[in-house]
Motif scaffolding. Structure first.
Motif, PDB file in Angstrom:
ATOM      1  N   PHE A 119      33.734  49.968  44.398  1.00 57.55           N
ATOM      2  CA  PHE A 119      34.002  50.605  43.053  1.00 57.55           C
ATOM      3  C   PHE A 119      33.208  52.015  42.884  1.00 57.55           C
ATOM      4  CE2 PHE A 119      35.225  46.318  42.032  1.00 57.55           C
ATOM      5  CZ  PHE A 119      36.629  46.498  41.349  1.00 57.55           C
TER       6      PHE A 119
ATOM      7  N   LEU B 176      42.371  45.522  37.736  1.00 58.17           N
ATOM      8  CA  LEU B 176      41.247  45.549  37.970  1.00 58.17           C
ATOM      9  C   LEU B 176      40.985  44.337  38.994  1.00 58.17           C
ATOM     10  CD1 LEU B 176      38.220  46.444  37.646  1.00 58.17           C
ATOM     11  CD2 LEU B 176      37.859  44.637  35.921  1.00 58.17           C
TER      12      LEU B 176
ATOM     13  N   GLN C 246      42.518  43.488  46.845  1.00 62.26           N
ATOM     14  CA  GLN C 246      43.194  44.584  47.871  1.00 62.26           C
ATOM     15  C   GLN C 246      42.075  44.938  48.848  1.00 62.26           C
ATOM     16  OE1 GLN C 246      44.600  48.205  46.357  1.00 62.26           O
ATOM     17  NE2 GLN C 246      45.238  49.077  48.378  1.00 62.26           N
ATOM     18  N   THR C 247      40.875  44.877  48.313  1.00 65.43           N
ATOM     19  CA  THR C 247      39.444  45.453  49.067  1.00 65.43           C
ATOM     20  C   THR C 247      38.701  44.295  49.617  1.00 65.43           C
ATOM     21  OG1 THR C 247      38.173  45.602  46.988  1.00 65.43           O
ATOM     22  CG2 THR C 247      39.418  47.645  47.721  1.00 65.43           C
TER      23      THR C 247
ATOM     24  N   VAL D 257      42.308  45.107  42.535  1.00 70.22           N
ATOM     25  CA  VAL D 257      41.395  46.149  43.182  1.00 70.22           C
ATOM     26  C   VAL D 257      40.734  45.003  44.229  1.00 70.22           C
ATOM     27  CG1 VAL D 257      39.469  47.619  43.627  1.00 70.22           C
ATOM     28  CG2 VAL D 257      41.528  48.012  41.556  1.00 70.22           C
TER      29      VAL D 257
END
Length: 207
Positions: free
Chosen positions: A27, A78, A84-85, A81
């Motif tokens: 982040f 949120l 995905q990561t 993310v």
């Protein structure tokens, strides 16, 4: 600010983990510019040290998911993310507390899987067992996990305090808007105000 009893107060540090506040965390593109601009990690460290010196309970909330992410329910952008990561995986460096803010031996660390720290976690039990009635929040991000956890703390009946300069968000505007909203539910103070109160209480002579 309101008088605080150190024995009934806890400082909760929200998501000060490498993937959230680190220079190379997942982040970083969201939060790191404001972290650097404001020096918020140093301010958080000052607050935590002052709390420990005053005998105030320190608790870290830490968001992490099991390896493989079977316990991740990505029902928001949120958490999308995270999906995905593949960040904040339990046991990874990214999920660990930032080196500049390492928990002390007497500090508590509560792990959870939602944006807010109370949902399906031991946070409320940890605070109740310590006799806490006042919860002071620091951490990242102001308008996400800090605000979400502080709102629930207020609903649960805790006197809720947010340290304005010991929190940050992706933008100054998001930070300011969150603090303005939280002002209806929590006492908004600066680190210097809080530390002065801690020092006042720790040096007070019993009658």
């Amino acid at each position: 600010m309101t008088n605080l009893d150190p024995k009934q107060t806890a400082v909760v540090a929200v998501h000060v983990q490498n993937d959230v506040v680190g220079t190379d965390g997942a982040f970083a593109s969201f939060f790191r510019a404001e972290i650097d601009r404001t020096g918020v990690l140093h301010t958080i460290s000052r607050v935590l040290d002052g709390a420990r010196n005053a005998g105030v309970k320190v608790v870290y909330t830490r968001v992490a998911w099991q390896p493989g992410f079977a316990d991740l329910h990505a029902n928001s952008p949120l958490l999308g993310v995270v999906a995905q990561t593949k960040c904040l995986e339990d046991g990874s460096r990214g999920a660990a507390i930032h080196d500049d803010l390492t928990p002390g031996s007497d500090d508590a660390v509560v792990t959870h899987q939602r944006a807010g720290g109370f949902q399906n976690s031991e946070l409320d039990a940890t605070l109740r067992e310590a006799g806490v009635d006042t919860v002071v929040f620091v951490g990242v991000a102001t308008n996400l996990s800090v605000e979400g956890t502080a709102r629930v703390a207020s609903d649960l009946g805790y006197h809720t305090v947010v340290v304005s300069d010991a929190c940050s968000a992706a933008t100054p505007a998001a930070h300011a808007a969150s603090l303005e909203s939280l002002g209806l539910l929590a006492e908004i103070v600066t680190a210097d105000e809080l530390l002065a109160k801690f020092a006042e209480r720790s040096t007070a002579v019993p009658p």
